[in-house]
Write a protein that holds these residues in place. Sequence first.
Motif, PDB file in Angstrom:
ATOM      1  N   CYS A  91       1.058  -0.932  -0.145  1.00 16.59           N
ATOM      2  CA  CYS A  91       0.465  -0.666   0.060  1.00 16.59           C
ATOM      3  C   CYS A  91       0.916   1.131  -0.157  1.00 16.59           C
ATOM      4  O   CYS A  91       0.809   2.458  -1.044  1.00 16.59           O
ATOM      5  N   SER A  92       1.915   1.532   0.737  1.00 15.71           N
ATOM      6  CA  SER A  92       2.910   2.261   0.676  1.00 15.71           C
ATOM      7  C   SER A  92       3.589   2.320  -0.440  1.00 15.71           C
ATOM      8  O   SER A  92       3.843   3.464  -1.131  1.00 15.71           O
ATOM      9  N   LEU A  93       4.153   1.727  -1.111  1.00 18.91           N
ATOM     10  CA  LEU A  93       4.689   1.877  -2.849  1.00 18.91           C
ATOM     11  C   LEU A  93       3.911   1.976  -3.555  1.00 18.91           C
ATOM     12  O   LEU A  93       4.104   2.853  -4.150  1.00 18.91           O
ATOM     13  N   THR A  94       2.645   1.858  -3.165  1.00 20.28           N
ATOM     14  CA  THR A  94       1.399   2.400  -4.300  1.00 20.28           C
ATOM     15  C   THR A  94       1.200   3.814  -3.920  1.00 20.28           C
ATOM     16  O   THR A  94       1.151   4.152  -5.321  1.00 20.28           O
ATOM     17  N   GLY A  95       1.328   4.405  -3.295  1.00 16.20           N
ATOM     18  CA  GLY A  95       0.489   5.711  -2.711  1.00 16.20           C
ATOM     19  C   GLY A  95       1.829   6.474  -3.216  1.00 16.20           C
ATOM     20  O   GLY A  95       1.877   7.620  -3.558  1.00 16.20           O
ATOM     21  N   VAL A  96       3.239   6.098  -3.291  1.00 15.78           N
ATOM     22  CA  VAL A  96       3.919   6.720  -2.654  1.00 15.78           C
ATOM     23  C   VAL A  96       4.305   6.952  -4.791  1.00 15.78           C
ATOM     24  O   VAL A  96       4.281   7.773  -5.390  1.00 15.78           O
TER      25      VAL A  96
END
Length: 223
Positions: A91-96
């Motif tokens: 989720c963090s990678l996608t948001g970034v």
Amino acid sequence: MKDIKSQVSANLAALRKQRGITQAELAEKLNYSDKAISRWEKGDTLPDINVLYEICQFYGITMNDLVGEECTASQARENEKHRKMYCVWICSLTGVAVWLFATIWFTVNLLTEPRQVLWIAFVWAIPFSCGITMLIARRMFNWIVHFILASVTLWSAICATILHVLFFTSIGGHMIWFLFIIGAPLQAMIFLFQKVWKSRTIVKSGVNKNEDRTEESNNNERD
């Protein structure tokens, strides 16, 4: 010879207690009755292979772990920790990635567009990042978190649309504000959808409970 049925039943009970959930809570997640969970843990009966696989997915273990004597609570806890961290990192990678794309678009267009009109990319990044997170982690969060994410996605998308129209189109601003009125029934639909989904789980659990009773009656007749 090892009693596989007793071993699986003991592991099911240990895994649930280590997770800190009740039989009713586990039954809701698996769409079964709490009575069925109790029978599984007592060793009276065991679920079919598909349900066992779903249980393994829920606890973050393998089928071999479930039937083995080394299926300890600490192992299940460690697997669950890794599964949650994996979901958080995805989720963090996608948001970034969403915000990185907005930053790249902002930087590339600095040469051709006035800087004061490029900030809209970062406004649109909010609903996109929230929506993608909700889709990726749909099995990780409970219905309350999904409701919050869906609500933030809805209203941030409406705000982004209004700002985009006001600053970058010639459409009259007195009309675009009606999007907030449209957002109210959409918000109600999101809430009702979450409640319907939760009620569907309860109803399905009740159906499975009736099936369990029928199976038990049949077993008693055979005995």
